[in-house]
Design a protein around this motif. Structure first.
Motif, PDB file in Angstrom:
ATOM      1  N   ASP A  50       0.834  -1.182   0.000  1.00 49.11           N
ATOM      2  CA  ASP A  50       0.000   0.000   0.000  1.00 49.11           C
ATOM      3  C   ASP A  50       0.876   1.242   0.000  1.00 49.11           C
ATOM      4  O   ASP A  50       2.103   1.162  -0.087  1.00 49.11           O
ATOM      5  CB  ASP A  50      -0.962  -0.012   1.193  1.00 49.11           C
ATOM      6  CG  ASP A  50      -0.229  -0.151   2.522  1.00 49.11           C
ATOM      7  OD1 ASP A  50       0.998   0.149   2.548  1.00 49.11           O
ATOM      8  OD2 ASP A  50      -0.861  -0.564   3.487  1.00 49.11           O
ATOM      9  N   ALA A  51       0.257   2.407   0.183  1.00 52.07           N
ATOM     10  CA  ALA A  51       1.002   3.676   0.131  1.00 52.07           C
ATOM     11  C   ALA A  51       1.983   3.802   1.286  1.00 52.07           C
ATOM     12  O   ALA A  51       2.995   4.506   1.190  1.00 52.07           O
ATOM     13  CB  ALA A  51       0.018   4.853   0.131  1.00 52.07           C
ATOM     14  N   GLN A  52       1.695   3.167   2.409  1.00 49.21           N
ATOM     15  CA  GLN A  52       2.575   3.249   3.568  1.00 49.21           C
ATOM     16  C   GLN A  52       3.639   2.159   3.561  1.00 49.21           C
ATOM     17  O   GLN A  52       4.450   2.031   4.493  1.00 49.21           O
ATOM     18  CB  GLN A  52       1.761   3.152   4.869  1.00 49.21           C
ATOM     19  CG  GLN A  52       0.902   4.363   5.158  1.00 49.21           C
ATOM     20  CD  GLN A  52      -0.327   4.428   4.256  1.00 49.21           C
ATOM     21  OE1 GLN A  52      -0.852   3.375   3.878  1.00 49.21           O
ATOM     22  NE2 GLN A  52      -0.761   5.647   3.936  1.00 49.21           N
ATOM     23  N   GLY A  53       3.663   1.328   2.541  1.00 50.23           N
ATOM     24  CA  GLY A  53       4.659   0.266   2.435  1.00 50.23           C
ATOM     25  C   GLY A  53       4.240  -1.017   3.072  1.00 50.23           C
ATOM     26  O   GLY A  53       5.016  -1.976   3.140  1.00 50.23           O
ATOM     27  N   GLY A  54       3.010  -1.107   3.585  1.00 48.84           N
ATOM     28  CA  GLY A  54       2.525  -2.322   4.187  1.00 48.84           C
ATOM     29  C   GLY A  54       2.010  -3.294   3.138  1.00 48.84           C
ATOM     30  O   GLY A  54       1.762  -2.924   2.001  1.00 48.84           O
ATOM     31  N   GLN A  82      -1.269   0.932  -8.535  1.00 47.51           N
ATOM     32  CA  GLN A  82      -0.516   1.533  -7.449  1.00 47.51           C
ATOM     33  C   GLN A  82       0.905   1.023  -7.523  1.00 47.51           C
ATOM     34  O   GLN A  82       1.233   0.156  -8.337  1.00 47.51           O
ATOM     35  CB  GLN A  82      -1.144   1.153  -6.091  1.00 47.51           C
ATOM     36  CG  GLN A  82      -1.187  -0.354  -5.844  1.00 47.51           C
ATOM     37  CD  GLN A  82      -2.023  -0.725  -4.621  1.00 47.51           C
ATOM     38  OE1 GLN A  82      -2.851   0.045  -4.175  1.00 47.51           O
ATOM     39  NE2 GLN A  82      -1.766  -1.915  -4.081  1.00 47.51           N
ATOM     40  N   SER A  85       5.195  -3.950  -5.418  1.00 50.22           N
ATOM     41  CA  SER A  85       6.126  -4.491  -4.417  1.00 50.22           C
ATOM     42  C   SER A  85       7.372  -5.008  -5.141  1.00 50.22           C
ATOM     43  O   SER A  85       7.416  -5.092  -6.360  1.00 50.22           O
ATOM     44  CB  SER A  85       5.456  -5.636  -3.635  1.00 50.22           C
ATOM     45  OG  SER A  85       5.191  -6.739  -4.527  1.00 50.22           O
TER      46      SER A  85
END
Length: 577
Positions: A50-54, A82, A85
């Motif tokens: 996701d945007a926060q790197g999770g 998006q 990874s």
């Protein structure tokens, strides 16, 4: 032939092209499908971020297929929907290289396919078949583009008739492409003895009117005739055959017109000796419109010499001896077979003197070599200046040499076949009429030939068929349906000046199974009659005017002008000038 068969033939030609594409591109297509399937499946299963790197859920099958599709063609729309990874980016690297390799391999195979002879031939065949089956007017199939085929093509073009050419030799087709025609004919490079080739050339088209087999191989011409008779019985077959056995077989099985140029010329030579005016009349009737009228020939009846005893020599000797003419044969190749009187070539004066050239009245130089025939002719003329010289010209390119020598009679096989075929195509009744002129006296032949020469102004006049039916003879048919009479004399009356005859003559009338030679002016016409007419260009316009224009027919019958009045007569005079 039903329209469904025509559509199936066009679809069949396109199917061959698609079959070659699918066969040649089967593995490259399967490889691309496999690459896209594996890459899409793997990308749809790898988790994202996701945007926060999770961690985030995989992008799904549709989004994965979308990404792989634009990656394989463009490689450069960014990471969507998006950021990817690390695992996804690793997979995308593999996807990029796999799709590039897959597409490169496929493109190389496509380029190789486009350069293959088989694919090019199939593509040309598909285009040609589509072009042929789009023809909506009568056309003919010419098999063989040699000298005879070339003459026939130009004759058809001059008559404004469409044609399709089948020729196996690419060099001949290349020469044919350089010829000037009113419309470029479809050209097919193939072996016409194969039924599929004839079908693709339009044999089963409802507009195909005839097939002319003019190859140099009697067996191929025979195969073409047999195929035509089986696949399209309604289509006329015209074949050139040089072997007597093949000629008999093809005539019985399927040849509407079989021409053996050697046998045909031999008969003409014998006819020119025994009945020169009948020979001249026949040459006038089968000649090409606009050519010079045949000159009168009077070959002597005495002693003759035949140089060359092949198929042509055999035919000439048989016909001349059958006419009671003494013939001495000179030959080397067939000397041991019997029937040859002097062993020699005829080029040397010794063999000609041994054959009695100084006492001979005529000589035939009938070898397969033009230079040999000219050498024989020159030697014979030197030994006997008054001898009647007949030469055989095998190649039309050698015409200047024969013209320079000025022989008395020249036999050109290609011209004989071309004239015969074109005459039969344009005038179907001509074949029947030619068989009947053997009953004419020399005086009758001379009078008719002189009359035709006047109509043609010294050139071959027009020759055409007329069928008394609604389409083409509206005015005459309307009168006949009402019970009124129409005579041959009225048909041949000048529609612009009733006191004059048109420059035309009815050679023959056909009513059912009954045939009337040269019907007189009082002969009454009937619906369905078929007429064979010869005359000048103006004479043809006059006859067609009487056939189709009620005012013209009324004027020639009664002298009374119809609704057209003076205006119509003034227009008729202008049209006749």
């Amino acid at each position: 032939m039903p329209a469904s068969s025509t559509r199936q033939r066009r679809q069949g030609a396109l199917t061959d092209v698609f079959y070659l594409i699918l066969r040649r591109m089967r593995f490259p297509l399967l490889l691309l499908i496999g690459i896209y399937a594996v890459c899409t499946l793997g990308l749809s299963l790898i988790p994202g971020v996701d945007a926060q790197g999770g961690p985030a859920d995989p992008m799904g099958m549709f989004n994965a297929f979308y990404v792989v599709s634009f990656t394989g063609t463009t490689i450069g729309l960014g990471e969507i929907p998006q950021a990817y990874s690390t695992a996804q980016r690793m997979w995308m690297l593999g996807t990029i290289y796999a799709t590039v390799i897959g597409w490169s391999y496929s493109l190389v195979n496509i380029l190789a396919l486009l350069q293959e002879d088989a694919f090019q031939n199939a593509l040309r065949q598909a285009r040609g078949t589509r072009k042929i089956y789009s023809i909506r007017e009568p056309f003919y199939i010419v098999v063989g583009a040699g000298e005879t085929g070339m003459l026939v093509c130009h004759g058809l073009d001059r008559l404004h008739l469409r044609f399709v050419v089948i020729e196996r030799d690419e060099d001949r087709l290349a020469r044919l492409r350089l010829e000037e025609f009113h419309q470029d004919p479809p050209l097919i490079a193939a072996d016409a003895s194969q039924p599929q080739v004839l079908s693709n050339a339009g044999l089963v088209s409802p507009h195909c009117r005839g097939v002319m087999a003019l190859t140099d191989d009697d067996e191929k011409n025979q195969a073409v005739a047999v195929t035509t008779r089986l696949l399209a019985p309604r289509v006329a077959v015209l074949a050139r055959i040089r072997n007597r056995d093949a000629e008999t077989h093809i005539g019985v099985f399927g040849g509407d017109l079989v021409v053996n140029p050697f046998q045909r010329f031999a008969r003409q030579l014998a006819s020119a000796i025994t009945a020169p005016e009948r020979y001249r009349l026949r040459e006038t009737l089968i000649g090409l419109e606009g050519e010079s009228m045949p000159e009168p020939h009077q070959p002597p009846r005495g002693k003759w010499i035949m140089c060359g005893f092949g198929r042509f020599g055999h035919a000439v000797v048989d016909e001349l001896r059958g006419a009671g003419i003494d013939v001495t044969v000179i030959d080397v190749a067939h000397y041991d077979e019997g029937g040859v009187d002097v062993r020699g070539s005829g080029i040397d004066s010794e063999s000609l003197l041994a054959a009695g050239v100084k006492e001979a009245d005529g000589i035939v130089a009938g070898n397969a070599s033009d230079t040999k025939n000219l050498a024989i002719a020159v030697t014979a003329r030197d030994l006997n200046p008054g001898i009647f010289v007949v030469t055989r010209q095998n190649q039309t390119a050698n015409a200047p040499l024969f013209d320079t020598f000025t022989d008395d009679l020249c036999m050109v096989p290609s011209h004989i076949v071309a004239q015969e075929f074109l005459a039969r195509i344009t005038t179907p009744l001509l074949g029947q009429y030619l068989r009947r002129i053997s009953q004419y006296s020399e005086k009758e032949c001379k009078l008719l030939c002189d009359r035709l020469a006047r109509y043609g102004r010294g050139r071959i006049p027009e020759l055409w068929d007329v069928v008394l039916r609604r389409n083409g003879a509206e005015a005459v048919c309307a009168v006949l349906k009402q019970g009124g009479p129409v005579t041959v004399g009225q048909l041949l009356t000048d529609p612009s000046s009733r006191g004059w005859r048109s420059e035309a003559v009815v050679l023959m009338a056909r009513r059912g199974n009954r045939t009337i030679d040269r019907p007189g002016p009082e002969h009454e016409l009937a619906l369905g009659d078929r007429l064979l007419i010869a005359g000048s260009d103006r004479g043809r316009r006059d006859v067609e005017s009487v056939l189709r224009n009620p005012n013209a027919l009324s004027y020639v019958q009664t002298g009374q002008e119809g609704n057209g009045g003076a205006l119509w007569r003034w227009a008729s005079r202008l049209a006749g000038r």
